[in-house]
Design a protein around this motif. Structure first.
Motif, PDB file in Angstrom:
ATOM      1  N   THR A  37      -5.225   5.220  35.588  1.00  8.74           N
ATOM      2  CA  THR A  37      -6.588   5.709  35.386  1.00  8.74           C
ATOM      3  C   THR A  37      -6.548   7.160  34.902  1.00  8.74           C
ATOM      4  OG1 THR A  37      -7.254   4.315  37.235  1.00  8.74           O
ATOM      5  CG2 THR A  37      -8.851   5.942  36.490  1.00  8.74           C
ATOM      6  N   SER A  38      -7.249   7.405  33.800  1.00  7.93           N
ATOM      7  CA  SER A  38      -7.275   8.764  33.264  1.00  7.93           C
ATOM      8  C   SER A  38      -8.120   9.662  34.168  1.00  7.93           C
ATOM      9  CB  SER A  38      -7.862   8.771  31.849  1.00  7.93           C
ATOM     10  OG  SER A  38      -9.247   8.504  31.892  1.00  7.93           O
ATOM     11  N   LEU A  39      -7.856  10.949  34.084  1.00  5.15           N
ATOM     12  CA  LEU A  39      -8.614  11.918  34.881  1.00  5.15           C
ATOM     13  C   LEU A  39     -10.094  11.870  34.507  1.00  5.15           C
ATOM     14  CD1 LEU A  39      -8.687  14.131  36.975  1.00  5.15           C
ATOM     15  CD2 LEU A  39      -8.082  15.762  35.198  1.00  5.15           C
ATOM     16  N   ASP A  40     -10.379  11.700  33.222  1.00  2.74           N
ATOM     17  CA  ASP A  40     -11.778  11.606  32.794  1.00  2.74           C
ATOM     18  C   ASP A  40     -12.472  10.418  33.455  1.00  2.74           C
ATOM     19  OD1 ASP A  40     -11.652  13.863  31.180  1.00  2.74           O
ATOM     20  OD2 ASP A  40     -11.045  12.721  29.407  1.00  2.74           O
ATOM     21  N   LYS A  41     -11.788   9.277  33.538  1.00  2.00           N
ATOM     22  CA  LYS A  41     -12.364   8.091  34.172  1.00  2.00           C
ATOM     23  C   LYS A  41     -12.599   8.345  35.661  1.00  2.00           C
ATOM     24  CE  LYS A  41     -13.689   3.833  34.440  1.00  2.00           C
ATOM     25  NZ  LYS A  41     -15.022   3.457  33.986  1.00  2.00           N
ATOM     26  N   MET A  42     -11.643   9.019  36.332  1.00  4.77           N
ATOM     27  CA  MET A  42     -11.804   9.339  37.756  1.00  4.77           C
ATOM     28  C   MET A  42     -13.007  10.261  37.966  1.00  4.77           C
ATOM     29  SD  MET A  42      -8.013   9.934  39.264  1.00  4.77           S
ATOM     30  CE  MET A  42      -6.652   9.263  38.356  1.00  4.77           C
ATOM     31  N   LEU A  43     -13.185  11.229  37.064  1.00 10.79           N
ATOM     32  CA  LEU A  43     -14.328  12.131  37.174  1.00 10.79           C
ATOM     33  C   LEU A  43     -15.637  11.381  36.956  1.00 10.79           C
ATOM     34  CD1 LEU A  43     -12.900  15.273  35.350  1.00 10.79           C
ATOM     35  CD2 LEU A  43     -13.308  14.995  37.800  1.00 10.79           C
ATOM     36  N   GLU A  44     -15.650  10.415  36.015  1.00 10.21           N
ATOM     37  CA  GLU A  44     -16.845   9.589  35.810  1.00 10.21           C
ATOM     38  C   GLU A  44     -17.175   8.794  37.066  1.00 10.21           C
ATOM     39  OE1 GLU A  44     -16.517   6.974  32.436  1.00 10.21           O
ATOM     40  OE2 GLU A  44     -15.862   8.599  31.137  1.00 10.21           O
ATOM     41  N   MET A  45     -16.142   8.231  37.705  1.00 15.69           N
ATOM     42  CA  MET A  45     -16.345   7.445  38.926  1.00 15.69           C
ATOM     43  C   MET A  45     -16.897   8.326  40.039  1.00 15.69           C
ATOM     44  SD  MET A  45     -12.799   5.286  38.660  1.00 15.69           S
ATOM     45  CE  MET A  45     -12.936   4.371  40.161  1.00 15.69           C
ATOM     46  N   ALA A  46     -16.352   9.527  40.166  1.00 14.81           N
ATOM     47  CA  ALA A  46     -16.804  10.448  41.210  1.00 14.81           C
ATOM     48  C   ALA A  46     -18.249  10.874  40.971  1.00 14.81           C
ATOM     49  CB  ALA A  46     -15.882  11.669  41.266  1.00 14.81           C
ATOM     50  N   GLU A  47     -18.599  11.134  39.718  1.00 14.24           N
ATOM     51  CA  GLU A  47     -19.969  11.541  39.400  1.00 14.24           C
ATOM     52  C   GLU A  47     -20.949  10.400  39.666  1.00 14.24           C
ATOM     53  OE1 GLU A  47     -23.113  14.011  38.098  1.00 14.24           O
ATOM     54  OE2 GLU A  47     -21.128  14.386  38.917  1.00 14.24           O
ATOM     55  N   ALA A  48     -20.565   9.166  39.321  1.00 11.57           N
ATOM     56  CA  ALA A  48     -21.425   8.008  39.584  1.00 11.57           C
ATOM     57  C   ALA A  48     -21.653   7.849  41.091  1.00 11.57           C
ATOM     58  CB  ALA A  48     -20.808   6.746  38.995  1.00 11.57           C
ATOM     59  N   ALA A  49     -20.597   8.034  41.882  1.00 13.94           N
ATOM     60  CA  ALA A  49     -20.727   7.920  43.330  1.00 13.94           C
ATOM     61  C   ALA A  49     -21.605   9.038  43.891  1.00 13.94           C
ATOM     62  CB  ALA A  49     -19.344   7.959  43.984  1.00 13.94           C
ATOM     63  N   ARG A  50     -21.467  10.235  43.333  1.00 16.65           N
ATOM     64  CA  ARG A  50     -22.283  11.370  43.782  1.00 16.65           C
ATOM     65  C   ARG A  50     -23.759  11.119  43.479  1.00 16.65           C
ATOM     66  NH1 ARG A  50     -24.606  16.151  42.207  1.00 16.65           N
ATOM     67  NH2 ARG A  50     -24.315  15.708  40.004  1.00 16.65           N
ATOM     68  N   LEU A  51     -24.049  10.654  42.267  1.00 15.15           N
ATOM     69  CA  LEU A  51     -25.439  10.396  41.892  1.00 15.15           C
ATOM     70  C   LEU A  51     -26.037   9.273  42.730  1.00 15.15           C
ATOM     71  CD1 LEU A  51     -25.246  10.757  38.015  1.00 15.15           C
ATOM     72  CD2 LEU A  51     -26.224  12.360  39.668  1.00 15.15           C
ATOM     73  N   LYS A  52     -25.242   8.254  43.016  1.00 13.65           N
ATOM     74  CA  LYS A  52     -25.713   7.147  43.849  1.00 13.65           C
ATOM     75  C   LYS A  52     -26.086   7.658  45.242  1.00 13.65           C
ATOM     76  CE  LYS A  52     -24.325   2.695  45.732  1.00 13.65           C
ATOM     77  NZ  LYS A  52     -23.262   1.717  45.881  1.00 13.65           N
ATOM     78  N   LYS A  53     -25.238   8.523  45.773  1.00 16.53           N
ATOM     79  CA  LYS A  53     -25.503   9.061  47.112  1.00 16.53           C
ATOM     80  C   LYS A  53     -26.760   9.947  47.107  1.00 16.53           C
ATOM     81  CE  LYS A  53     -23.234  10.979  51.057  1.00 16.53           C
ATOM     82  NZ  LYS A  53     -22.009  10.970  51.771  1.00 16.53           N
ATOM     83  N   LEU A  54     -26.952  10.694  46.032  1.00 13.17           N
ATOM     84  CA  LEU A  54     -28.131  11.564  45.948  1.00 13.17           C
ATOM     85  C   LEU A  54     -29.426  10.766  45.872  1.00 13.17           C
ATOM     86  CD1 LEU A  54     -27.022  14.383  43.475  1.00 13.17           C
ATOM     87  CD2 LEU A  54     -27.503  14.613  45.914  1.00 13.17           C
ATOM     88  N   THR A  55     -29.384   9.588  45.269  1.00 14.11           N
ATOM     89  CA  THR A  55     -30.601   8.794  45.100  1.00 14.11           C
ATOM     90  C   THR A  55     -30.915   7.928  46.311  1.00 14.11           C
ATOM     91  OG1 THR A  55     -29.385   7.014  43.983  1.00 14.11           O
ATOM     92  CG2 THR A  55     -30.347   8.730  42.592  1.00 14.11           C
TER      93      THR A  55
END
Length: 66
Positions: A37-55
């Motif tokens: 998994t590329s670092l960019d993909k890991m960052l996308e996954m982390a951002e998606a999880a963060r946004l999900k938690k915020l909503t």
């Protein structure tokens, strides 16, 4: 006989059981994920999880003793 080890506490600087570690399979899975998994993909996954938690609505914790 396998020694009882609290990995979160005793293995913070590395596994102390070596080849006898019961969690070796998870380490292999984690290494494969990191290698594939590329670092960019890991960052996308982390951002998606963060946004999900915020909503999500807030979770209220009510203590047993009031």
């Amino acid at each position: 006989m396998t020694k009882e080890v609290n990995c979160k506490v005793e293995c913070v600087n590395g596994c102390i059981l070596g080849d006898e570690c019961p969690n070796k399979e998870y380490a292999k899975e984690a290494k494969k994920f990191l290698d594939d998994t590329s670092l960019d993909k890991m960052l996308e996954m982390a951002e998606a999880a963060r946004l999900k938690k915020l909503t999500q609505p807030p979770k209220w914790v009510i203590p047993d003793e009031i």
